[in-house]
Design a protein around this motif. Sequence first.
Motif, PDB file in Angstrom:
ATOM      1  N   LEU A  90       0.834  -1.198   0.000  1.00 53.73           N
ATOM      2  CA  LEU A  90       0.000   0.000   0.000  1.00 53.73           C
ATOM      3  C   LEU A  90       0.874   1.256   0.000  1.00 53.73           C
ATOM      4  O   LEU A  90       0.594   2.227  -0.712  1.00 53.73           O
ATOM      5  CB  LEU A  90      -0.925   0.004   1.215  1.00 53.73           C
ATOM      6  N   VAL A  91       1.927   1.243   0.818  1.00 52.90           N
ATOM      7  CA  VAL A  91       2.857   2.377   0.839  1.00 52.90           C
ATOM      8  C   VAL A  91       3.509   2.542  -0.525  1.00 52.90           C
ATOM      9  O   VAL A  91       3.575   3.651  -1.076  1.00 52.90           O
ATOM     10  CB  VAL A  91       3.928   2.172   1.939  1.00 52.90           C
ATOM     11  N   THR A  92       3.992   1.431  -1.097  1.00 53.23           N
ATOM     12  CA  THR A  92       4.606   1.484  -2.425  1.00 53.23           C
ATOM     13  C   THR A  92       3.635   2.022  -3.465  1.00 53.23           C
ATOM     14  O   THR A  92       4.006   2.776  -4.370  1.00 53.23           O
ATOM     15  CB  THR A  92       5.086   0.082  -2.836  1.00 53.23           C
ATOM     16  N   ASN A  93       2.368   1.634  -3.328  1.00 58.12           N
ATOM     17  CA  ASN A  93       1.345   2.060  -4.273  1.00 58.12           C
ATOM     18  C   ASN A  93       1.256   3.583  -4.359  1.00 58.12           C
ATOM     19  O   ASN A  93       1.245   4.169  -5.452  1.00 58.12           O
ATOM     20  CB  ASN A  93       0.001   1.475  -3.842  1.00 58.12           C
ATOM     21  N   TYR A  94       1.223   4.230  -3.195  1.00 56.04           N
ATOM     22  CA  TYR A  94       1.048   5.686  -3.194  1.00 56.04           C
ATOM     23  C   TYR A  94       2.362   6.434  -3.383  1.00 56.04           C
ATOM     24  O   TYR A  94       2.355   7.592  -3.787  1.00 56.04           O
ATOM     25  CB  TYR A  94       0.300   6.117  -1.933  1.00 56.04           C
ATOM     26  N   VAL A  95       3.492   5.777  -3.114  1.00 52.93           N
ATOM     27  CA  VAL A  95       4.775   6.361  -3.510  1.00 52.93           C
ATOM     28  C   VAL A  95       4.844   6.456  -5.030  1.00 52.93           C
ATOM     29  O   VAL A  95       5.268   7.481  -5.595  1.00 52.93           O
ATOM     30  CB  VAL A  95       5.947   5.525  -2.956  1.00 52.93           C
TER      31      VAL A  95
END
Length: 467
Positions: A90-95
């Motif tokens: 999820l973090v990678t997604n929004y990065v």
Amino acid sequence: MGICAKLRASSWAYPTAVLSLYGFFANCRVAEPFLTPYLIGPNKNISGEVVTNYLFPIWTYSYLAFLFPVFLLTDFLRHKPLIVVQGLFLVTNYVLLCFAPGLPAMVFLQVNYAVVTSTEVAYFSYIYSVIPVENYQRATGYLRSAMLAGYTFGASLGQVLVSLAGIDYFYINAITLGNVSVAFLISFWLPMPQRSLFFTGEKASAVVPQSQQEGPTKDDDAGSVKEKMEHNGSAGWCSRKNVATAGNLLWQSVRESYSSRNLIYWSLWWALATAGYVQVFNYIQLMWDHIEPSATSTIYNGGVEAACSLVGAAAAFSVAHIKVTWDVWGELALGLFSAIGTGAVFLMALTSSIWACYGAYVIFKSCYMFLITITTFQIASNLSRECYALTFGINTFVALSLQTIVTFIVVDEAALGLDIVTQFIIYGSYYAIISVLFLIRGTYTAWMNRRNPEQESSVEVISAERF
């Protein structure tokens, strides 16, 4: 400090509280209702046709590829590692959404998000492996409430920031990045389960009540087997005997899950309707943008999604208070409300009014949430926990397979690559077929019960005993 100590001392309150907190922040995605305007706007500058016919289908294909392996890994690794992985992706997604330019990065984004959605099974199954059975109902209610609260708050906040504060979509995604980062950190606080459904001593423990009737010796043996399997470590988990036992238990669960004709019909609706629902959900923002372009108009995607969550939750909650014998009238309800959903999808496809499209979407999503609640209850109340978990995975896999076929034929530019209006007409026709099938089946079931009233009571007794 006293509250934390009390939570940790409880056998169910602490994991439920931490997972609920994770669910709130993981679903508090302020930017999600505005994904399509962000992609086709000046931030990413991707055309609507590329988003529709090339980008979004990649998520569907990747999700199908990941779903079944992730389902098995969730149980094999005992849930928590997959929740941590979900938070990380999820973090990678929004990065990627915030900082990665170009179409190749957005292609990787779709694959990344497929990992996020495929690991959702870990969120729903984790809690049942760490709390006592008597707390299942309360914990499930808290977890679903946390998800709903997070999604509703995120969608509402996004709408306020876009409509009233005029904040750029980039900063909306940055806020969401902060929320999912908090969720990722919270995931480390979850206690590690000591057992899984198929790959540890669950089967041995399930035999204990029978062995107690045969004498203390076998009971002790079953307990020692379970203890050995739980403390064997990774080598024991990967042993040929453990894998064979897990495979045998999986096969037995499949046979039990689909041994009843009624359960097959409920599962059939689940798979068919979910495939259509996810397809509409994935492409509704493109339909809204087609009717009223986001570049030149004020959009209310966040407010509509928040309204959908509240109305859908109210519809689902009402199921517990409606005094209906769902074994008799449930299939007819599936047909009737699917017909209402069919009309809503056709209205979305054919209207030129954005508010009519918004209203039709609220009706469609509420009908689905109402019916999926009934379906979930009917299936879960007649199956063991192992069988329900497996049924959930199989039905989701079948639904995703159907969705993949529809996506490839209707959406993908390699096949028909149809425009968004034609797509929604096809989705409405698809739901019309579902509604006709279950109206016929439901009418037949109700008519047969009318001729044989005693059949209703026998169904209720069977359901109660198995539950």
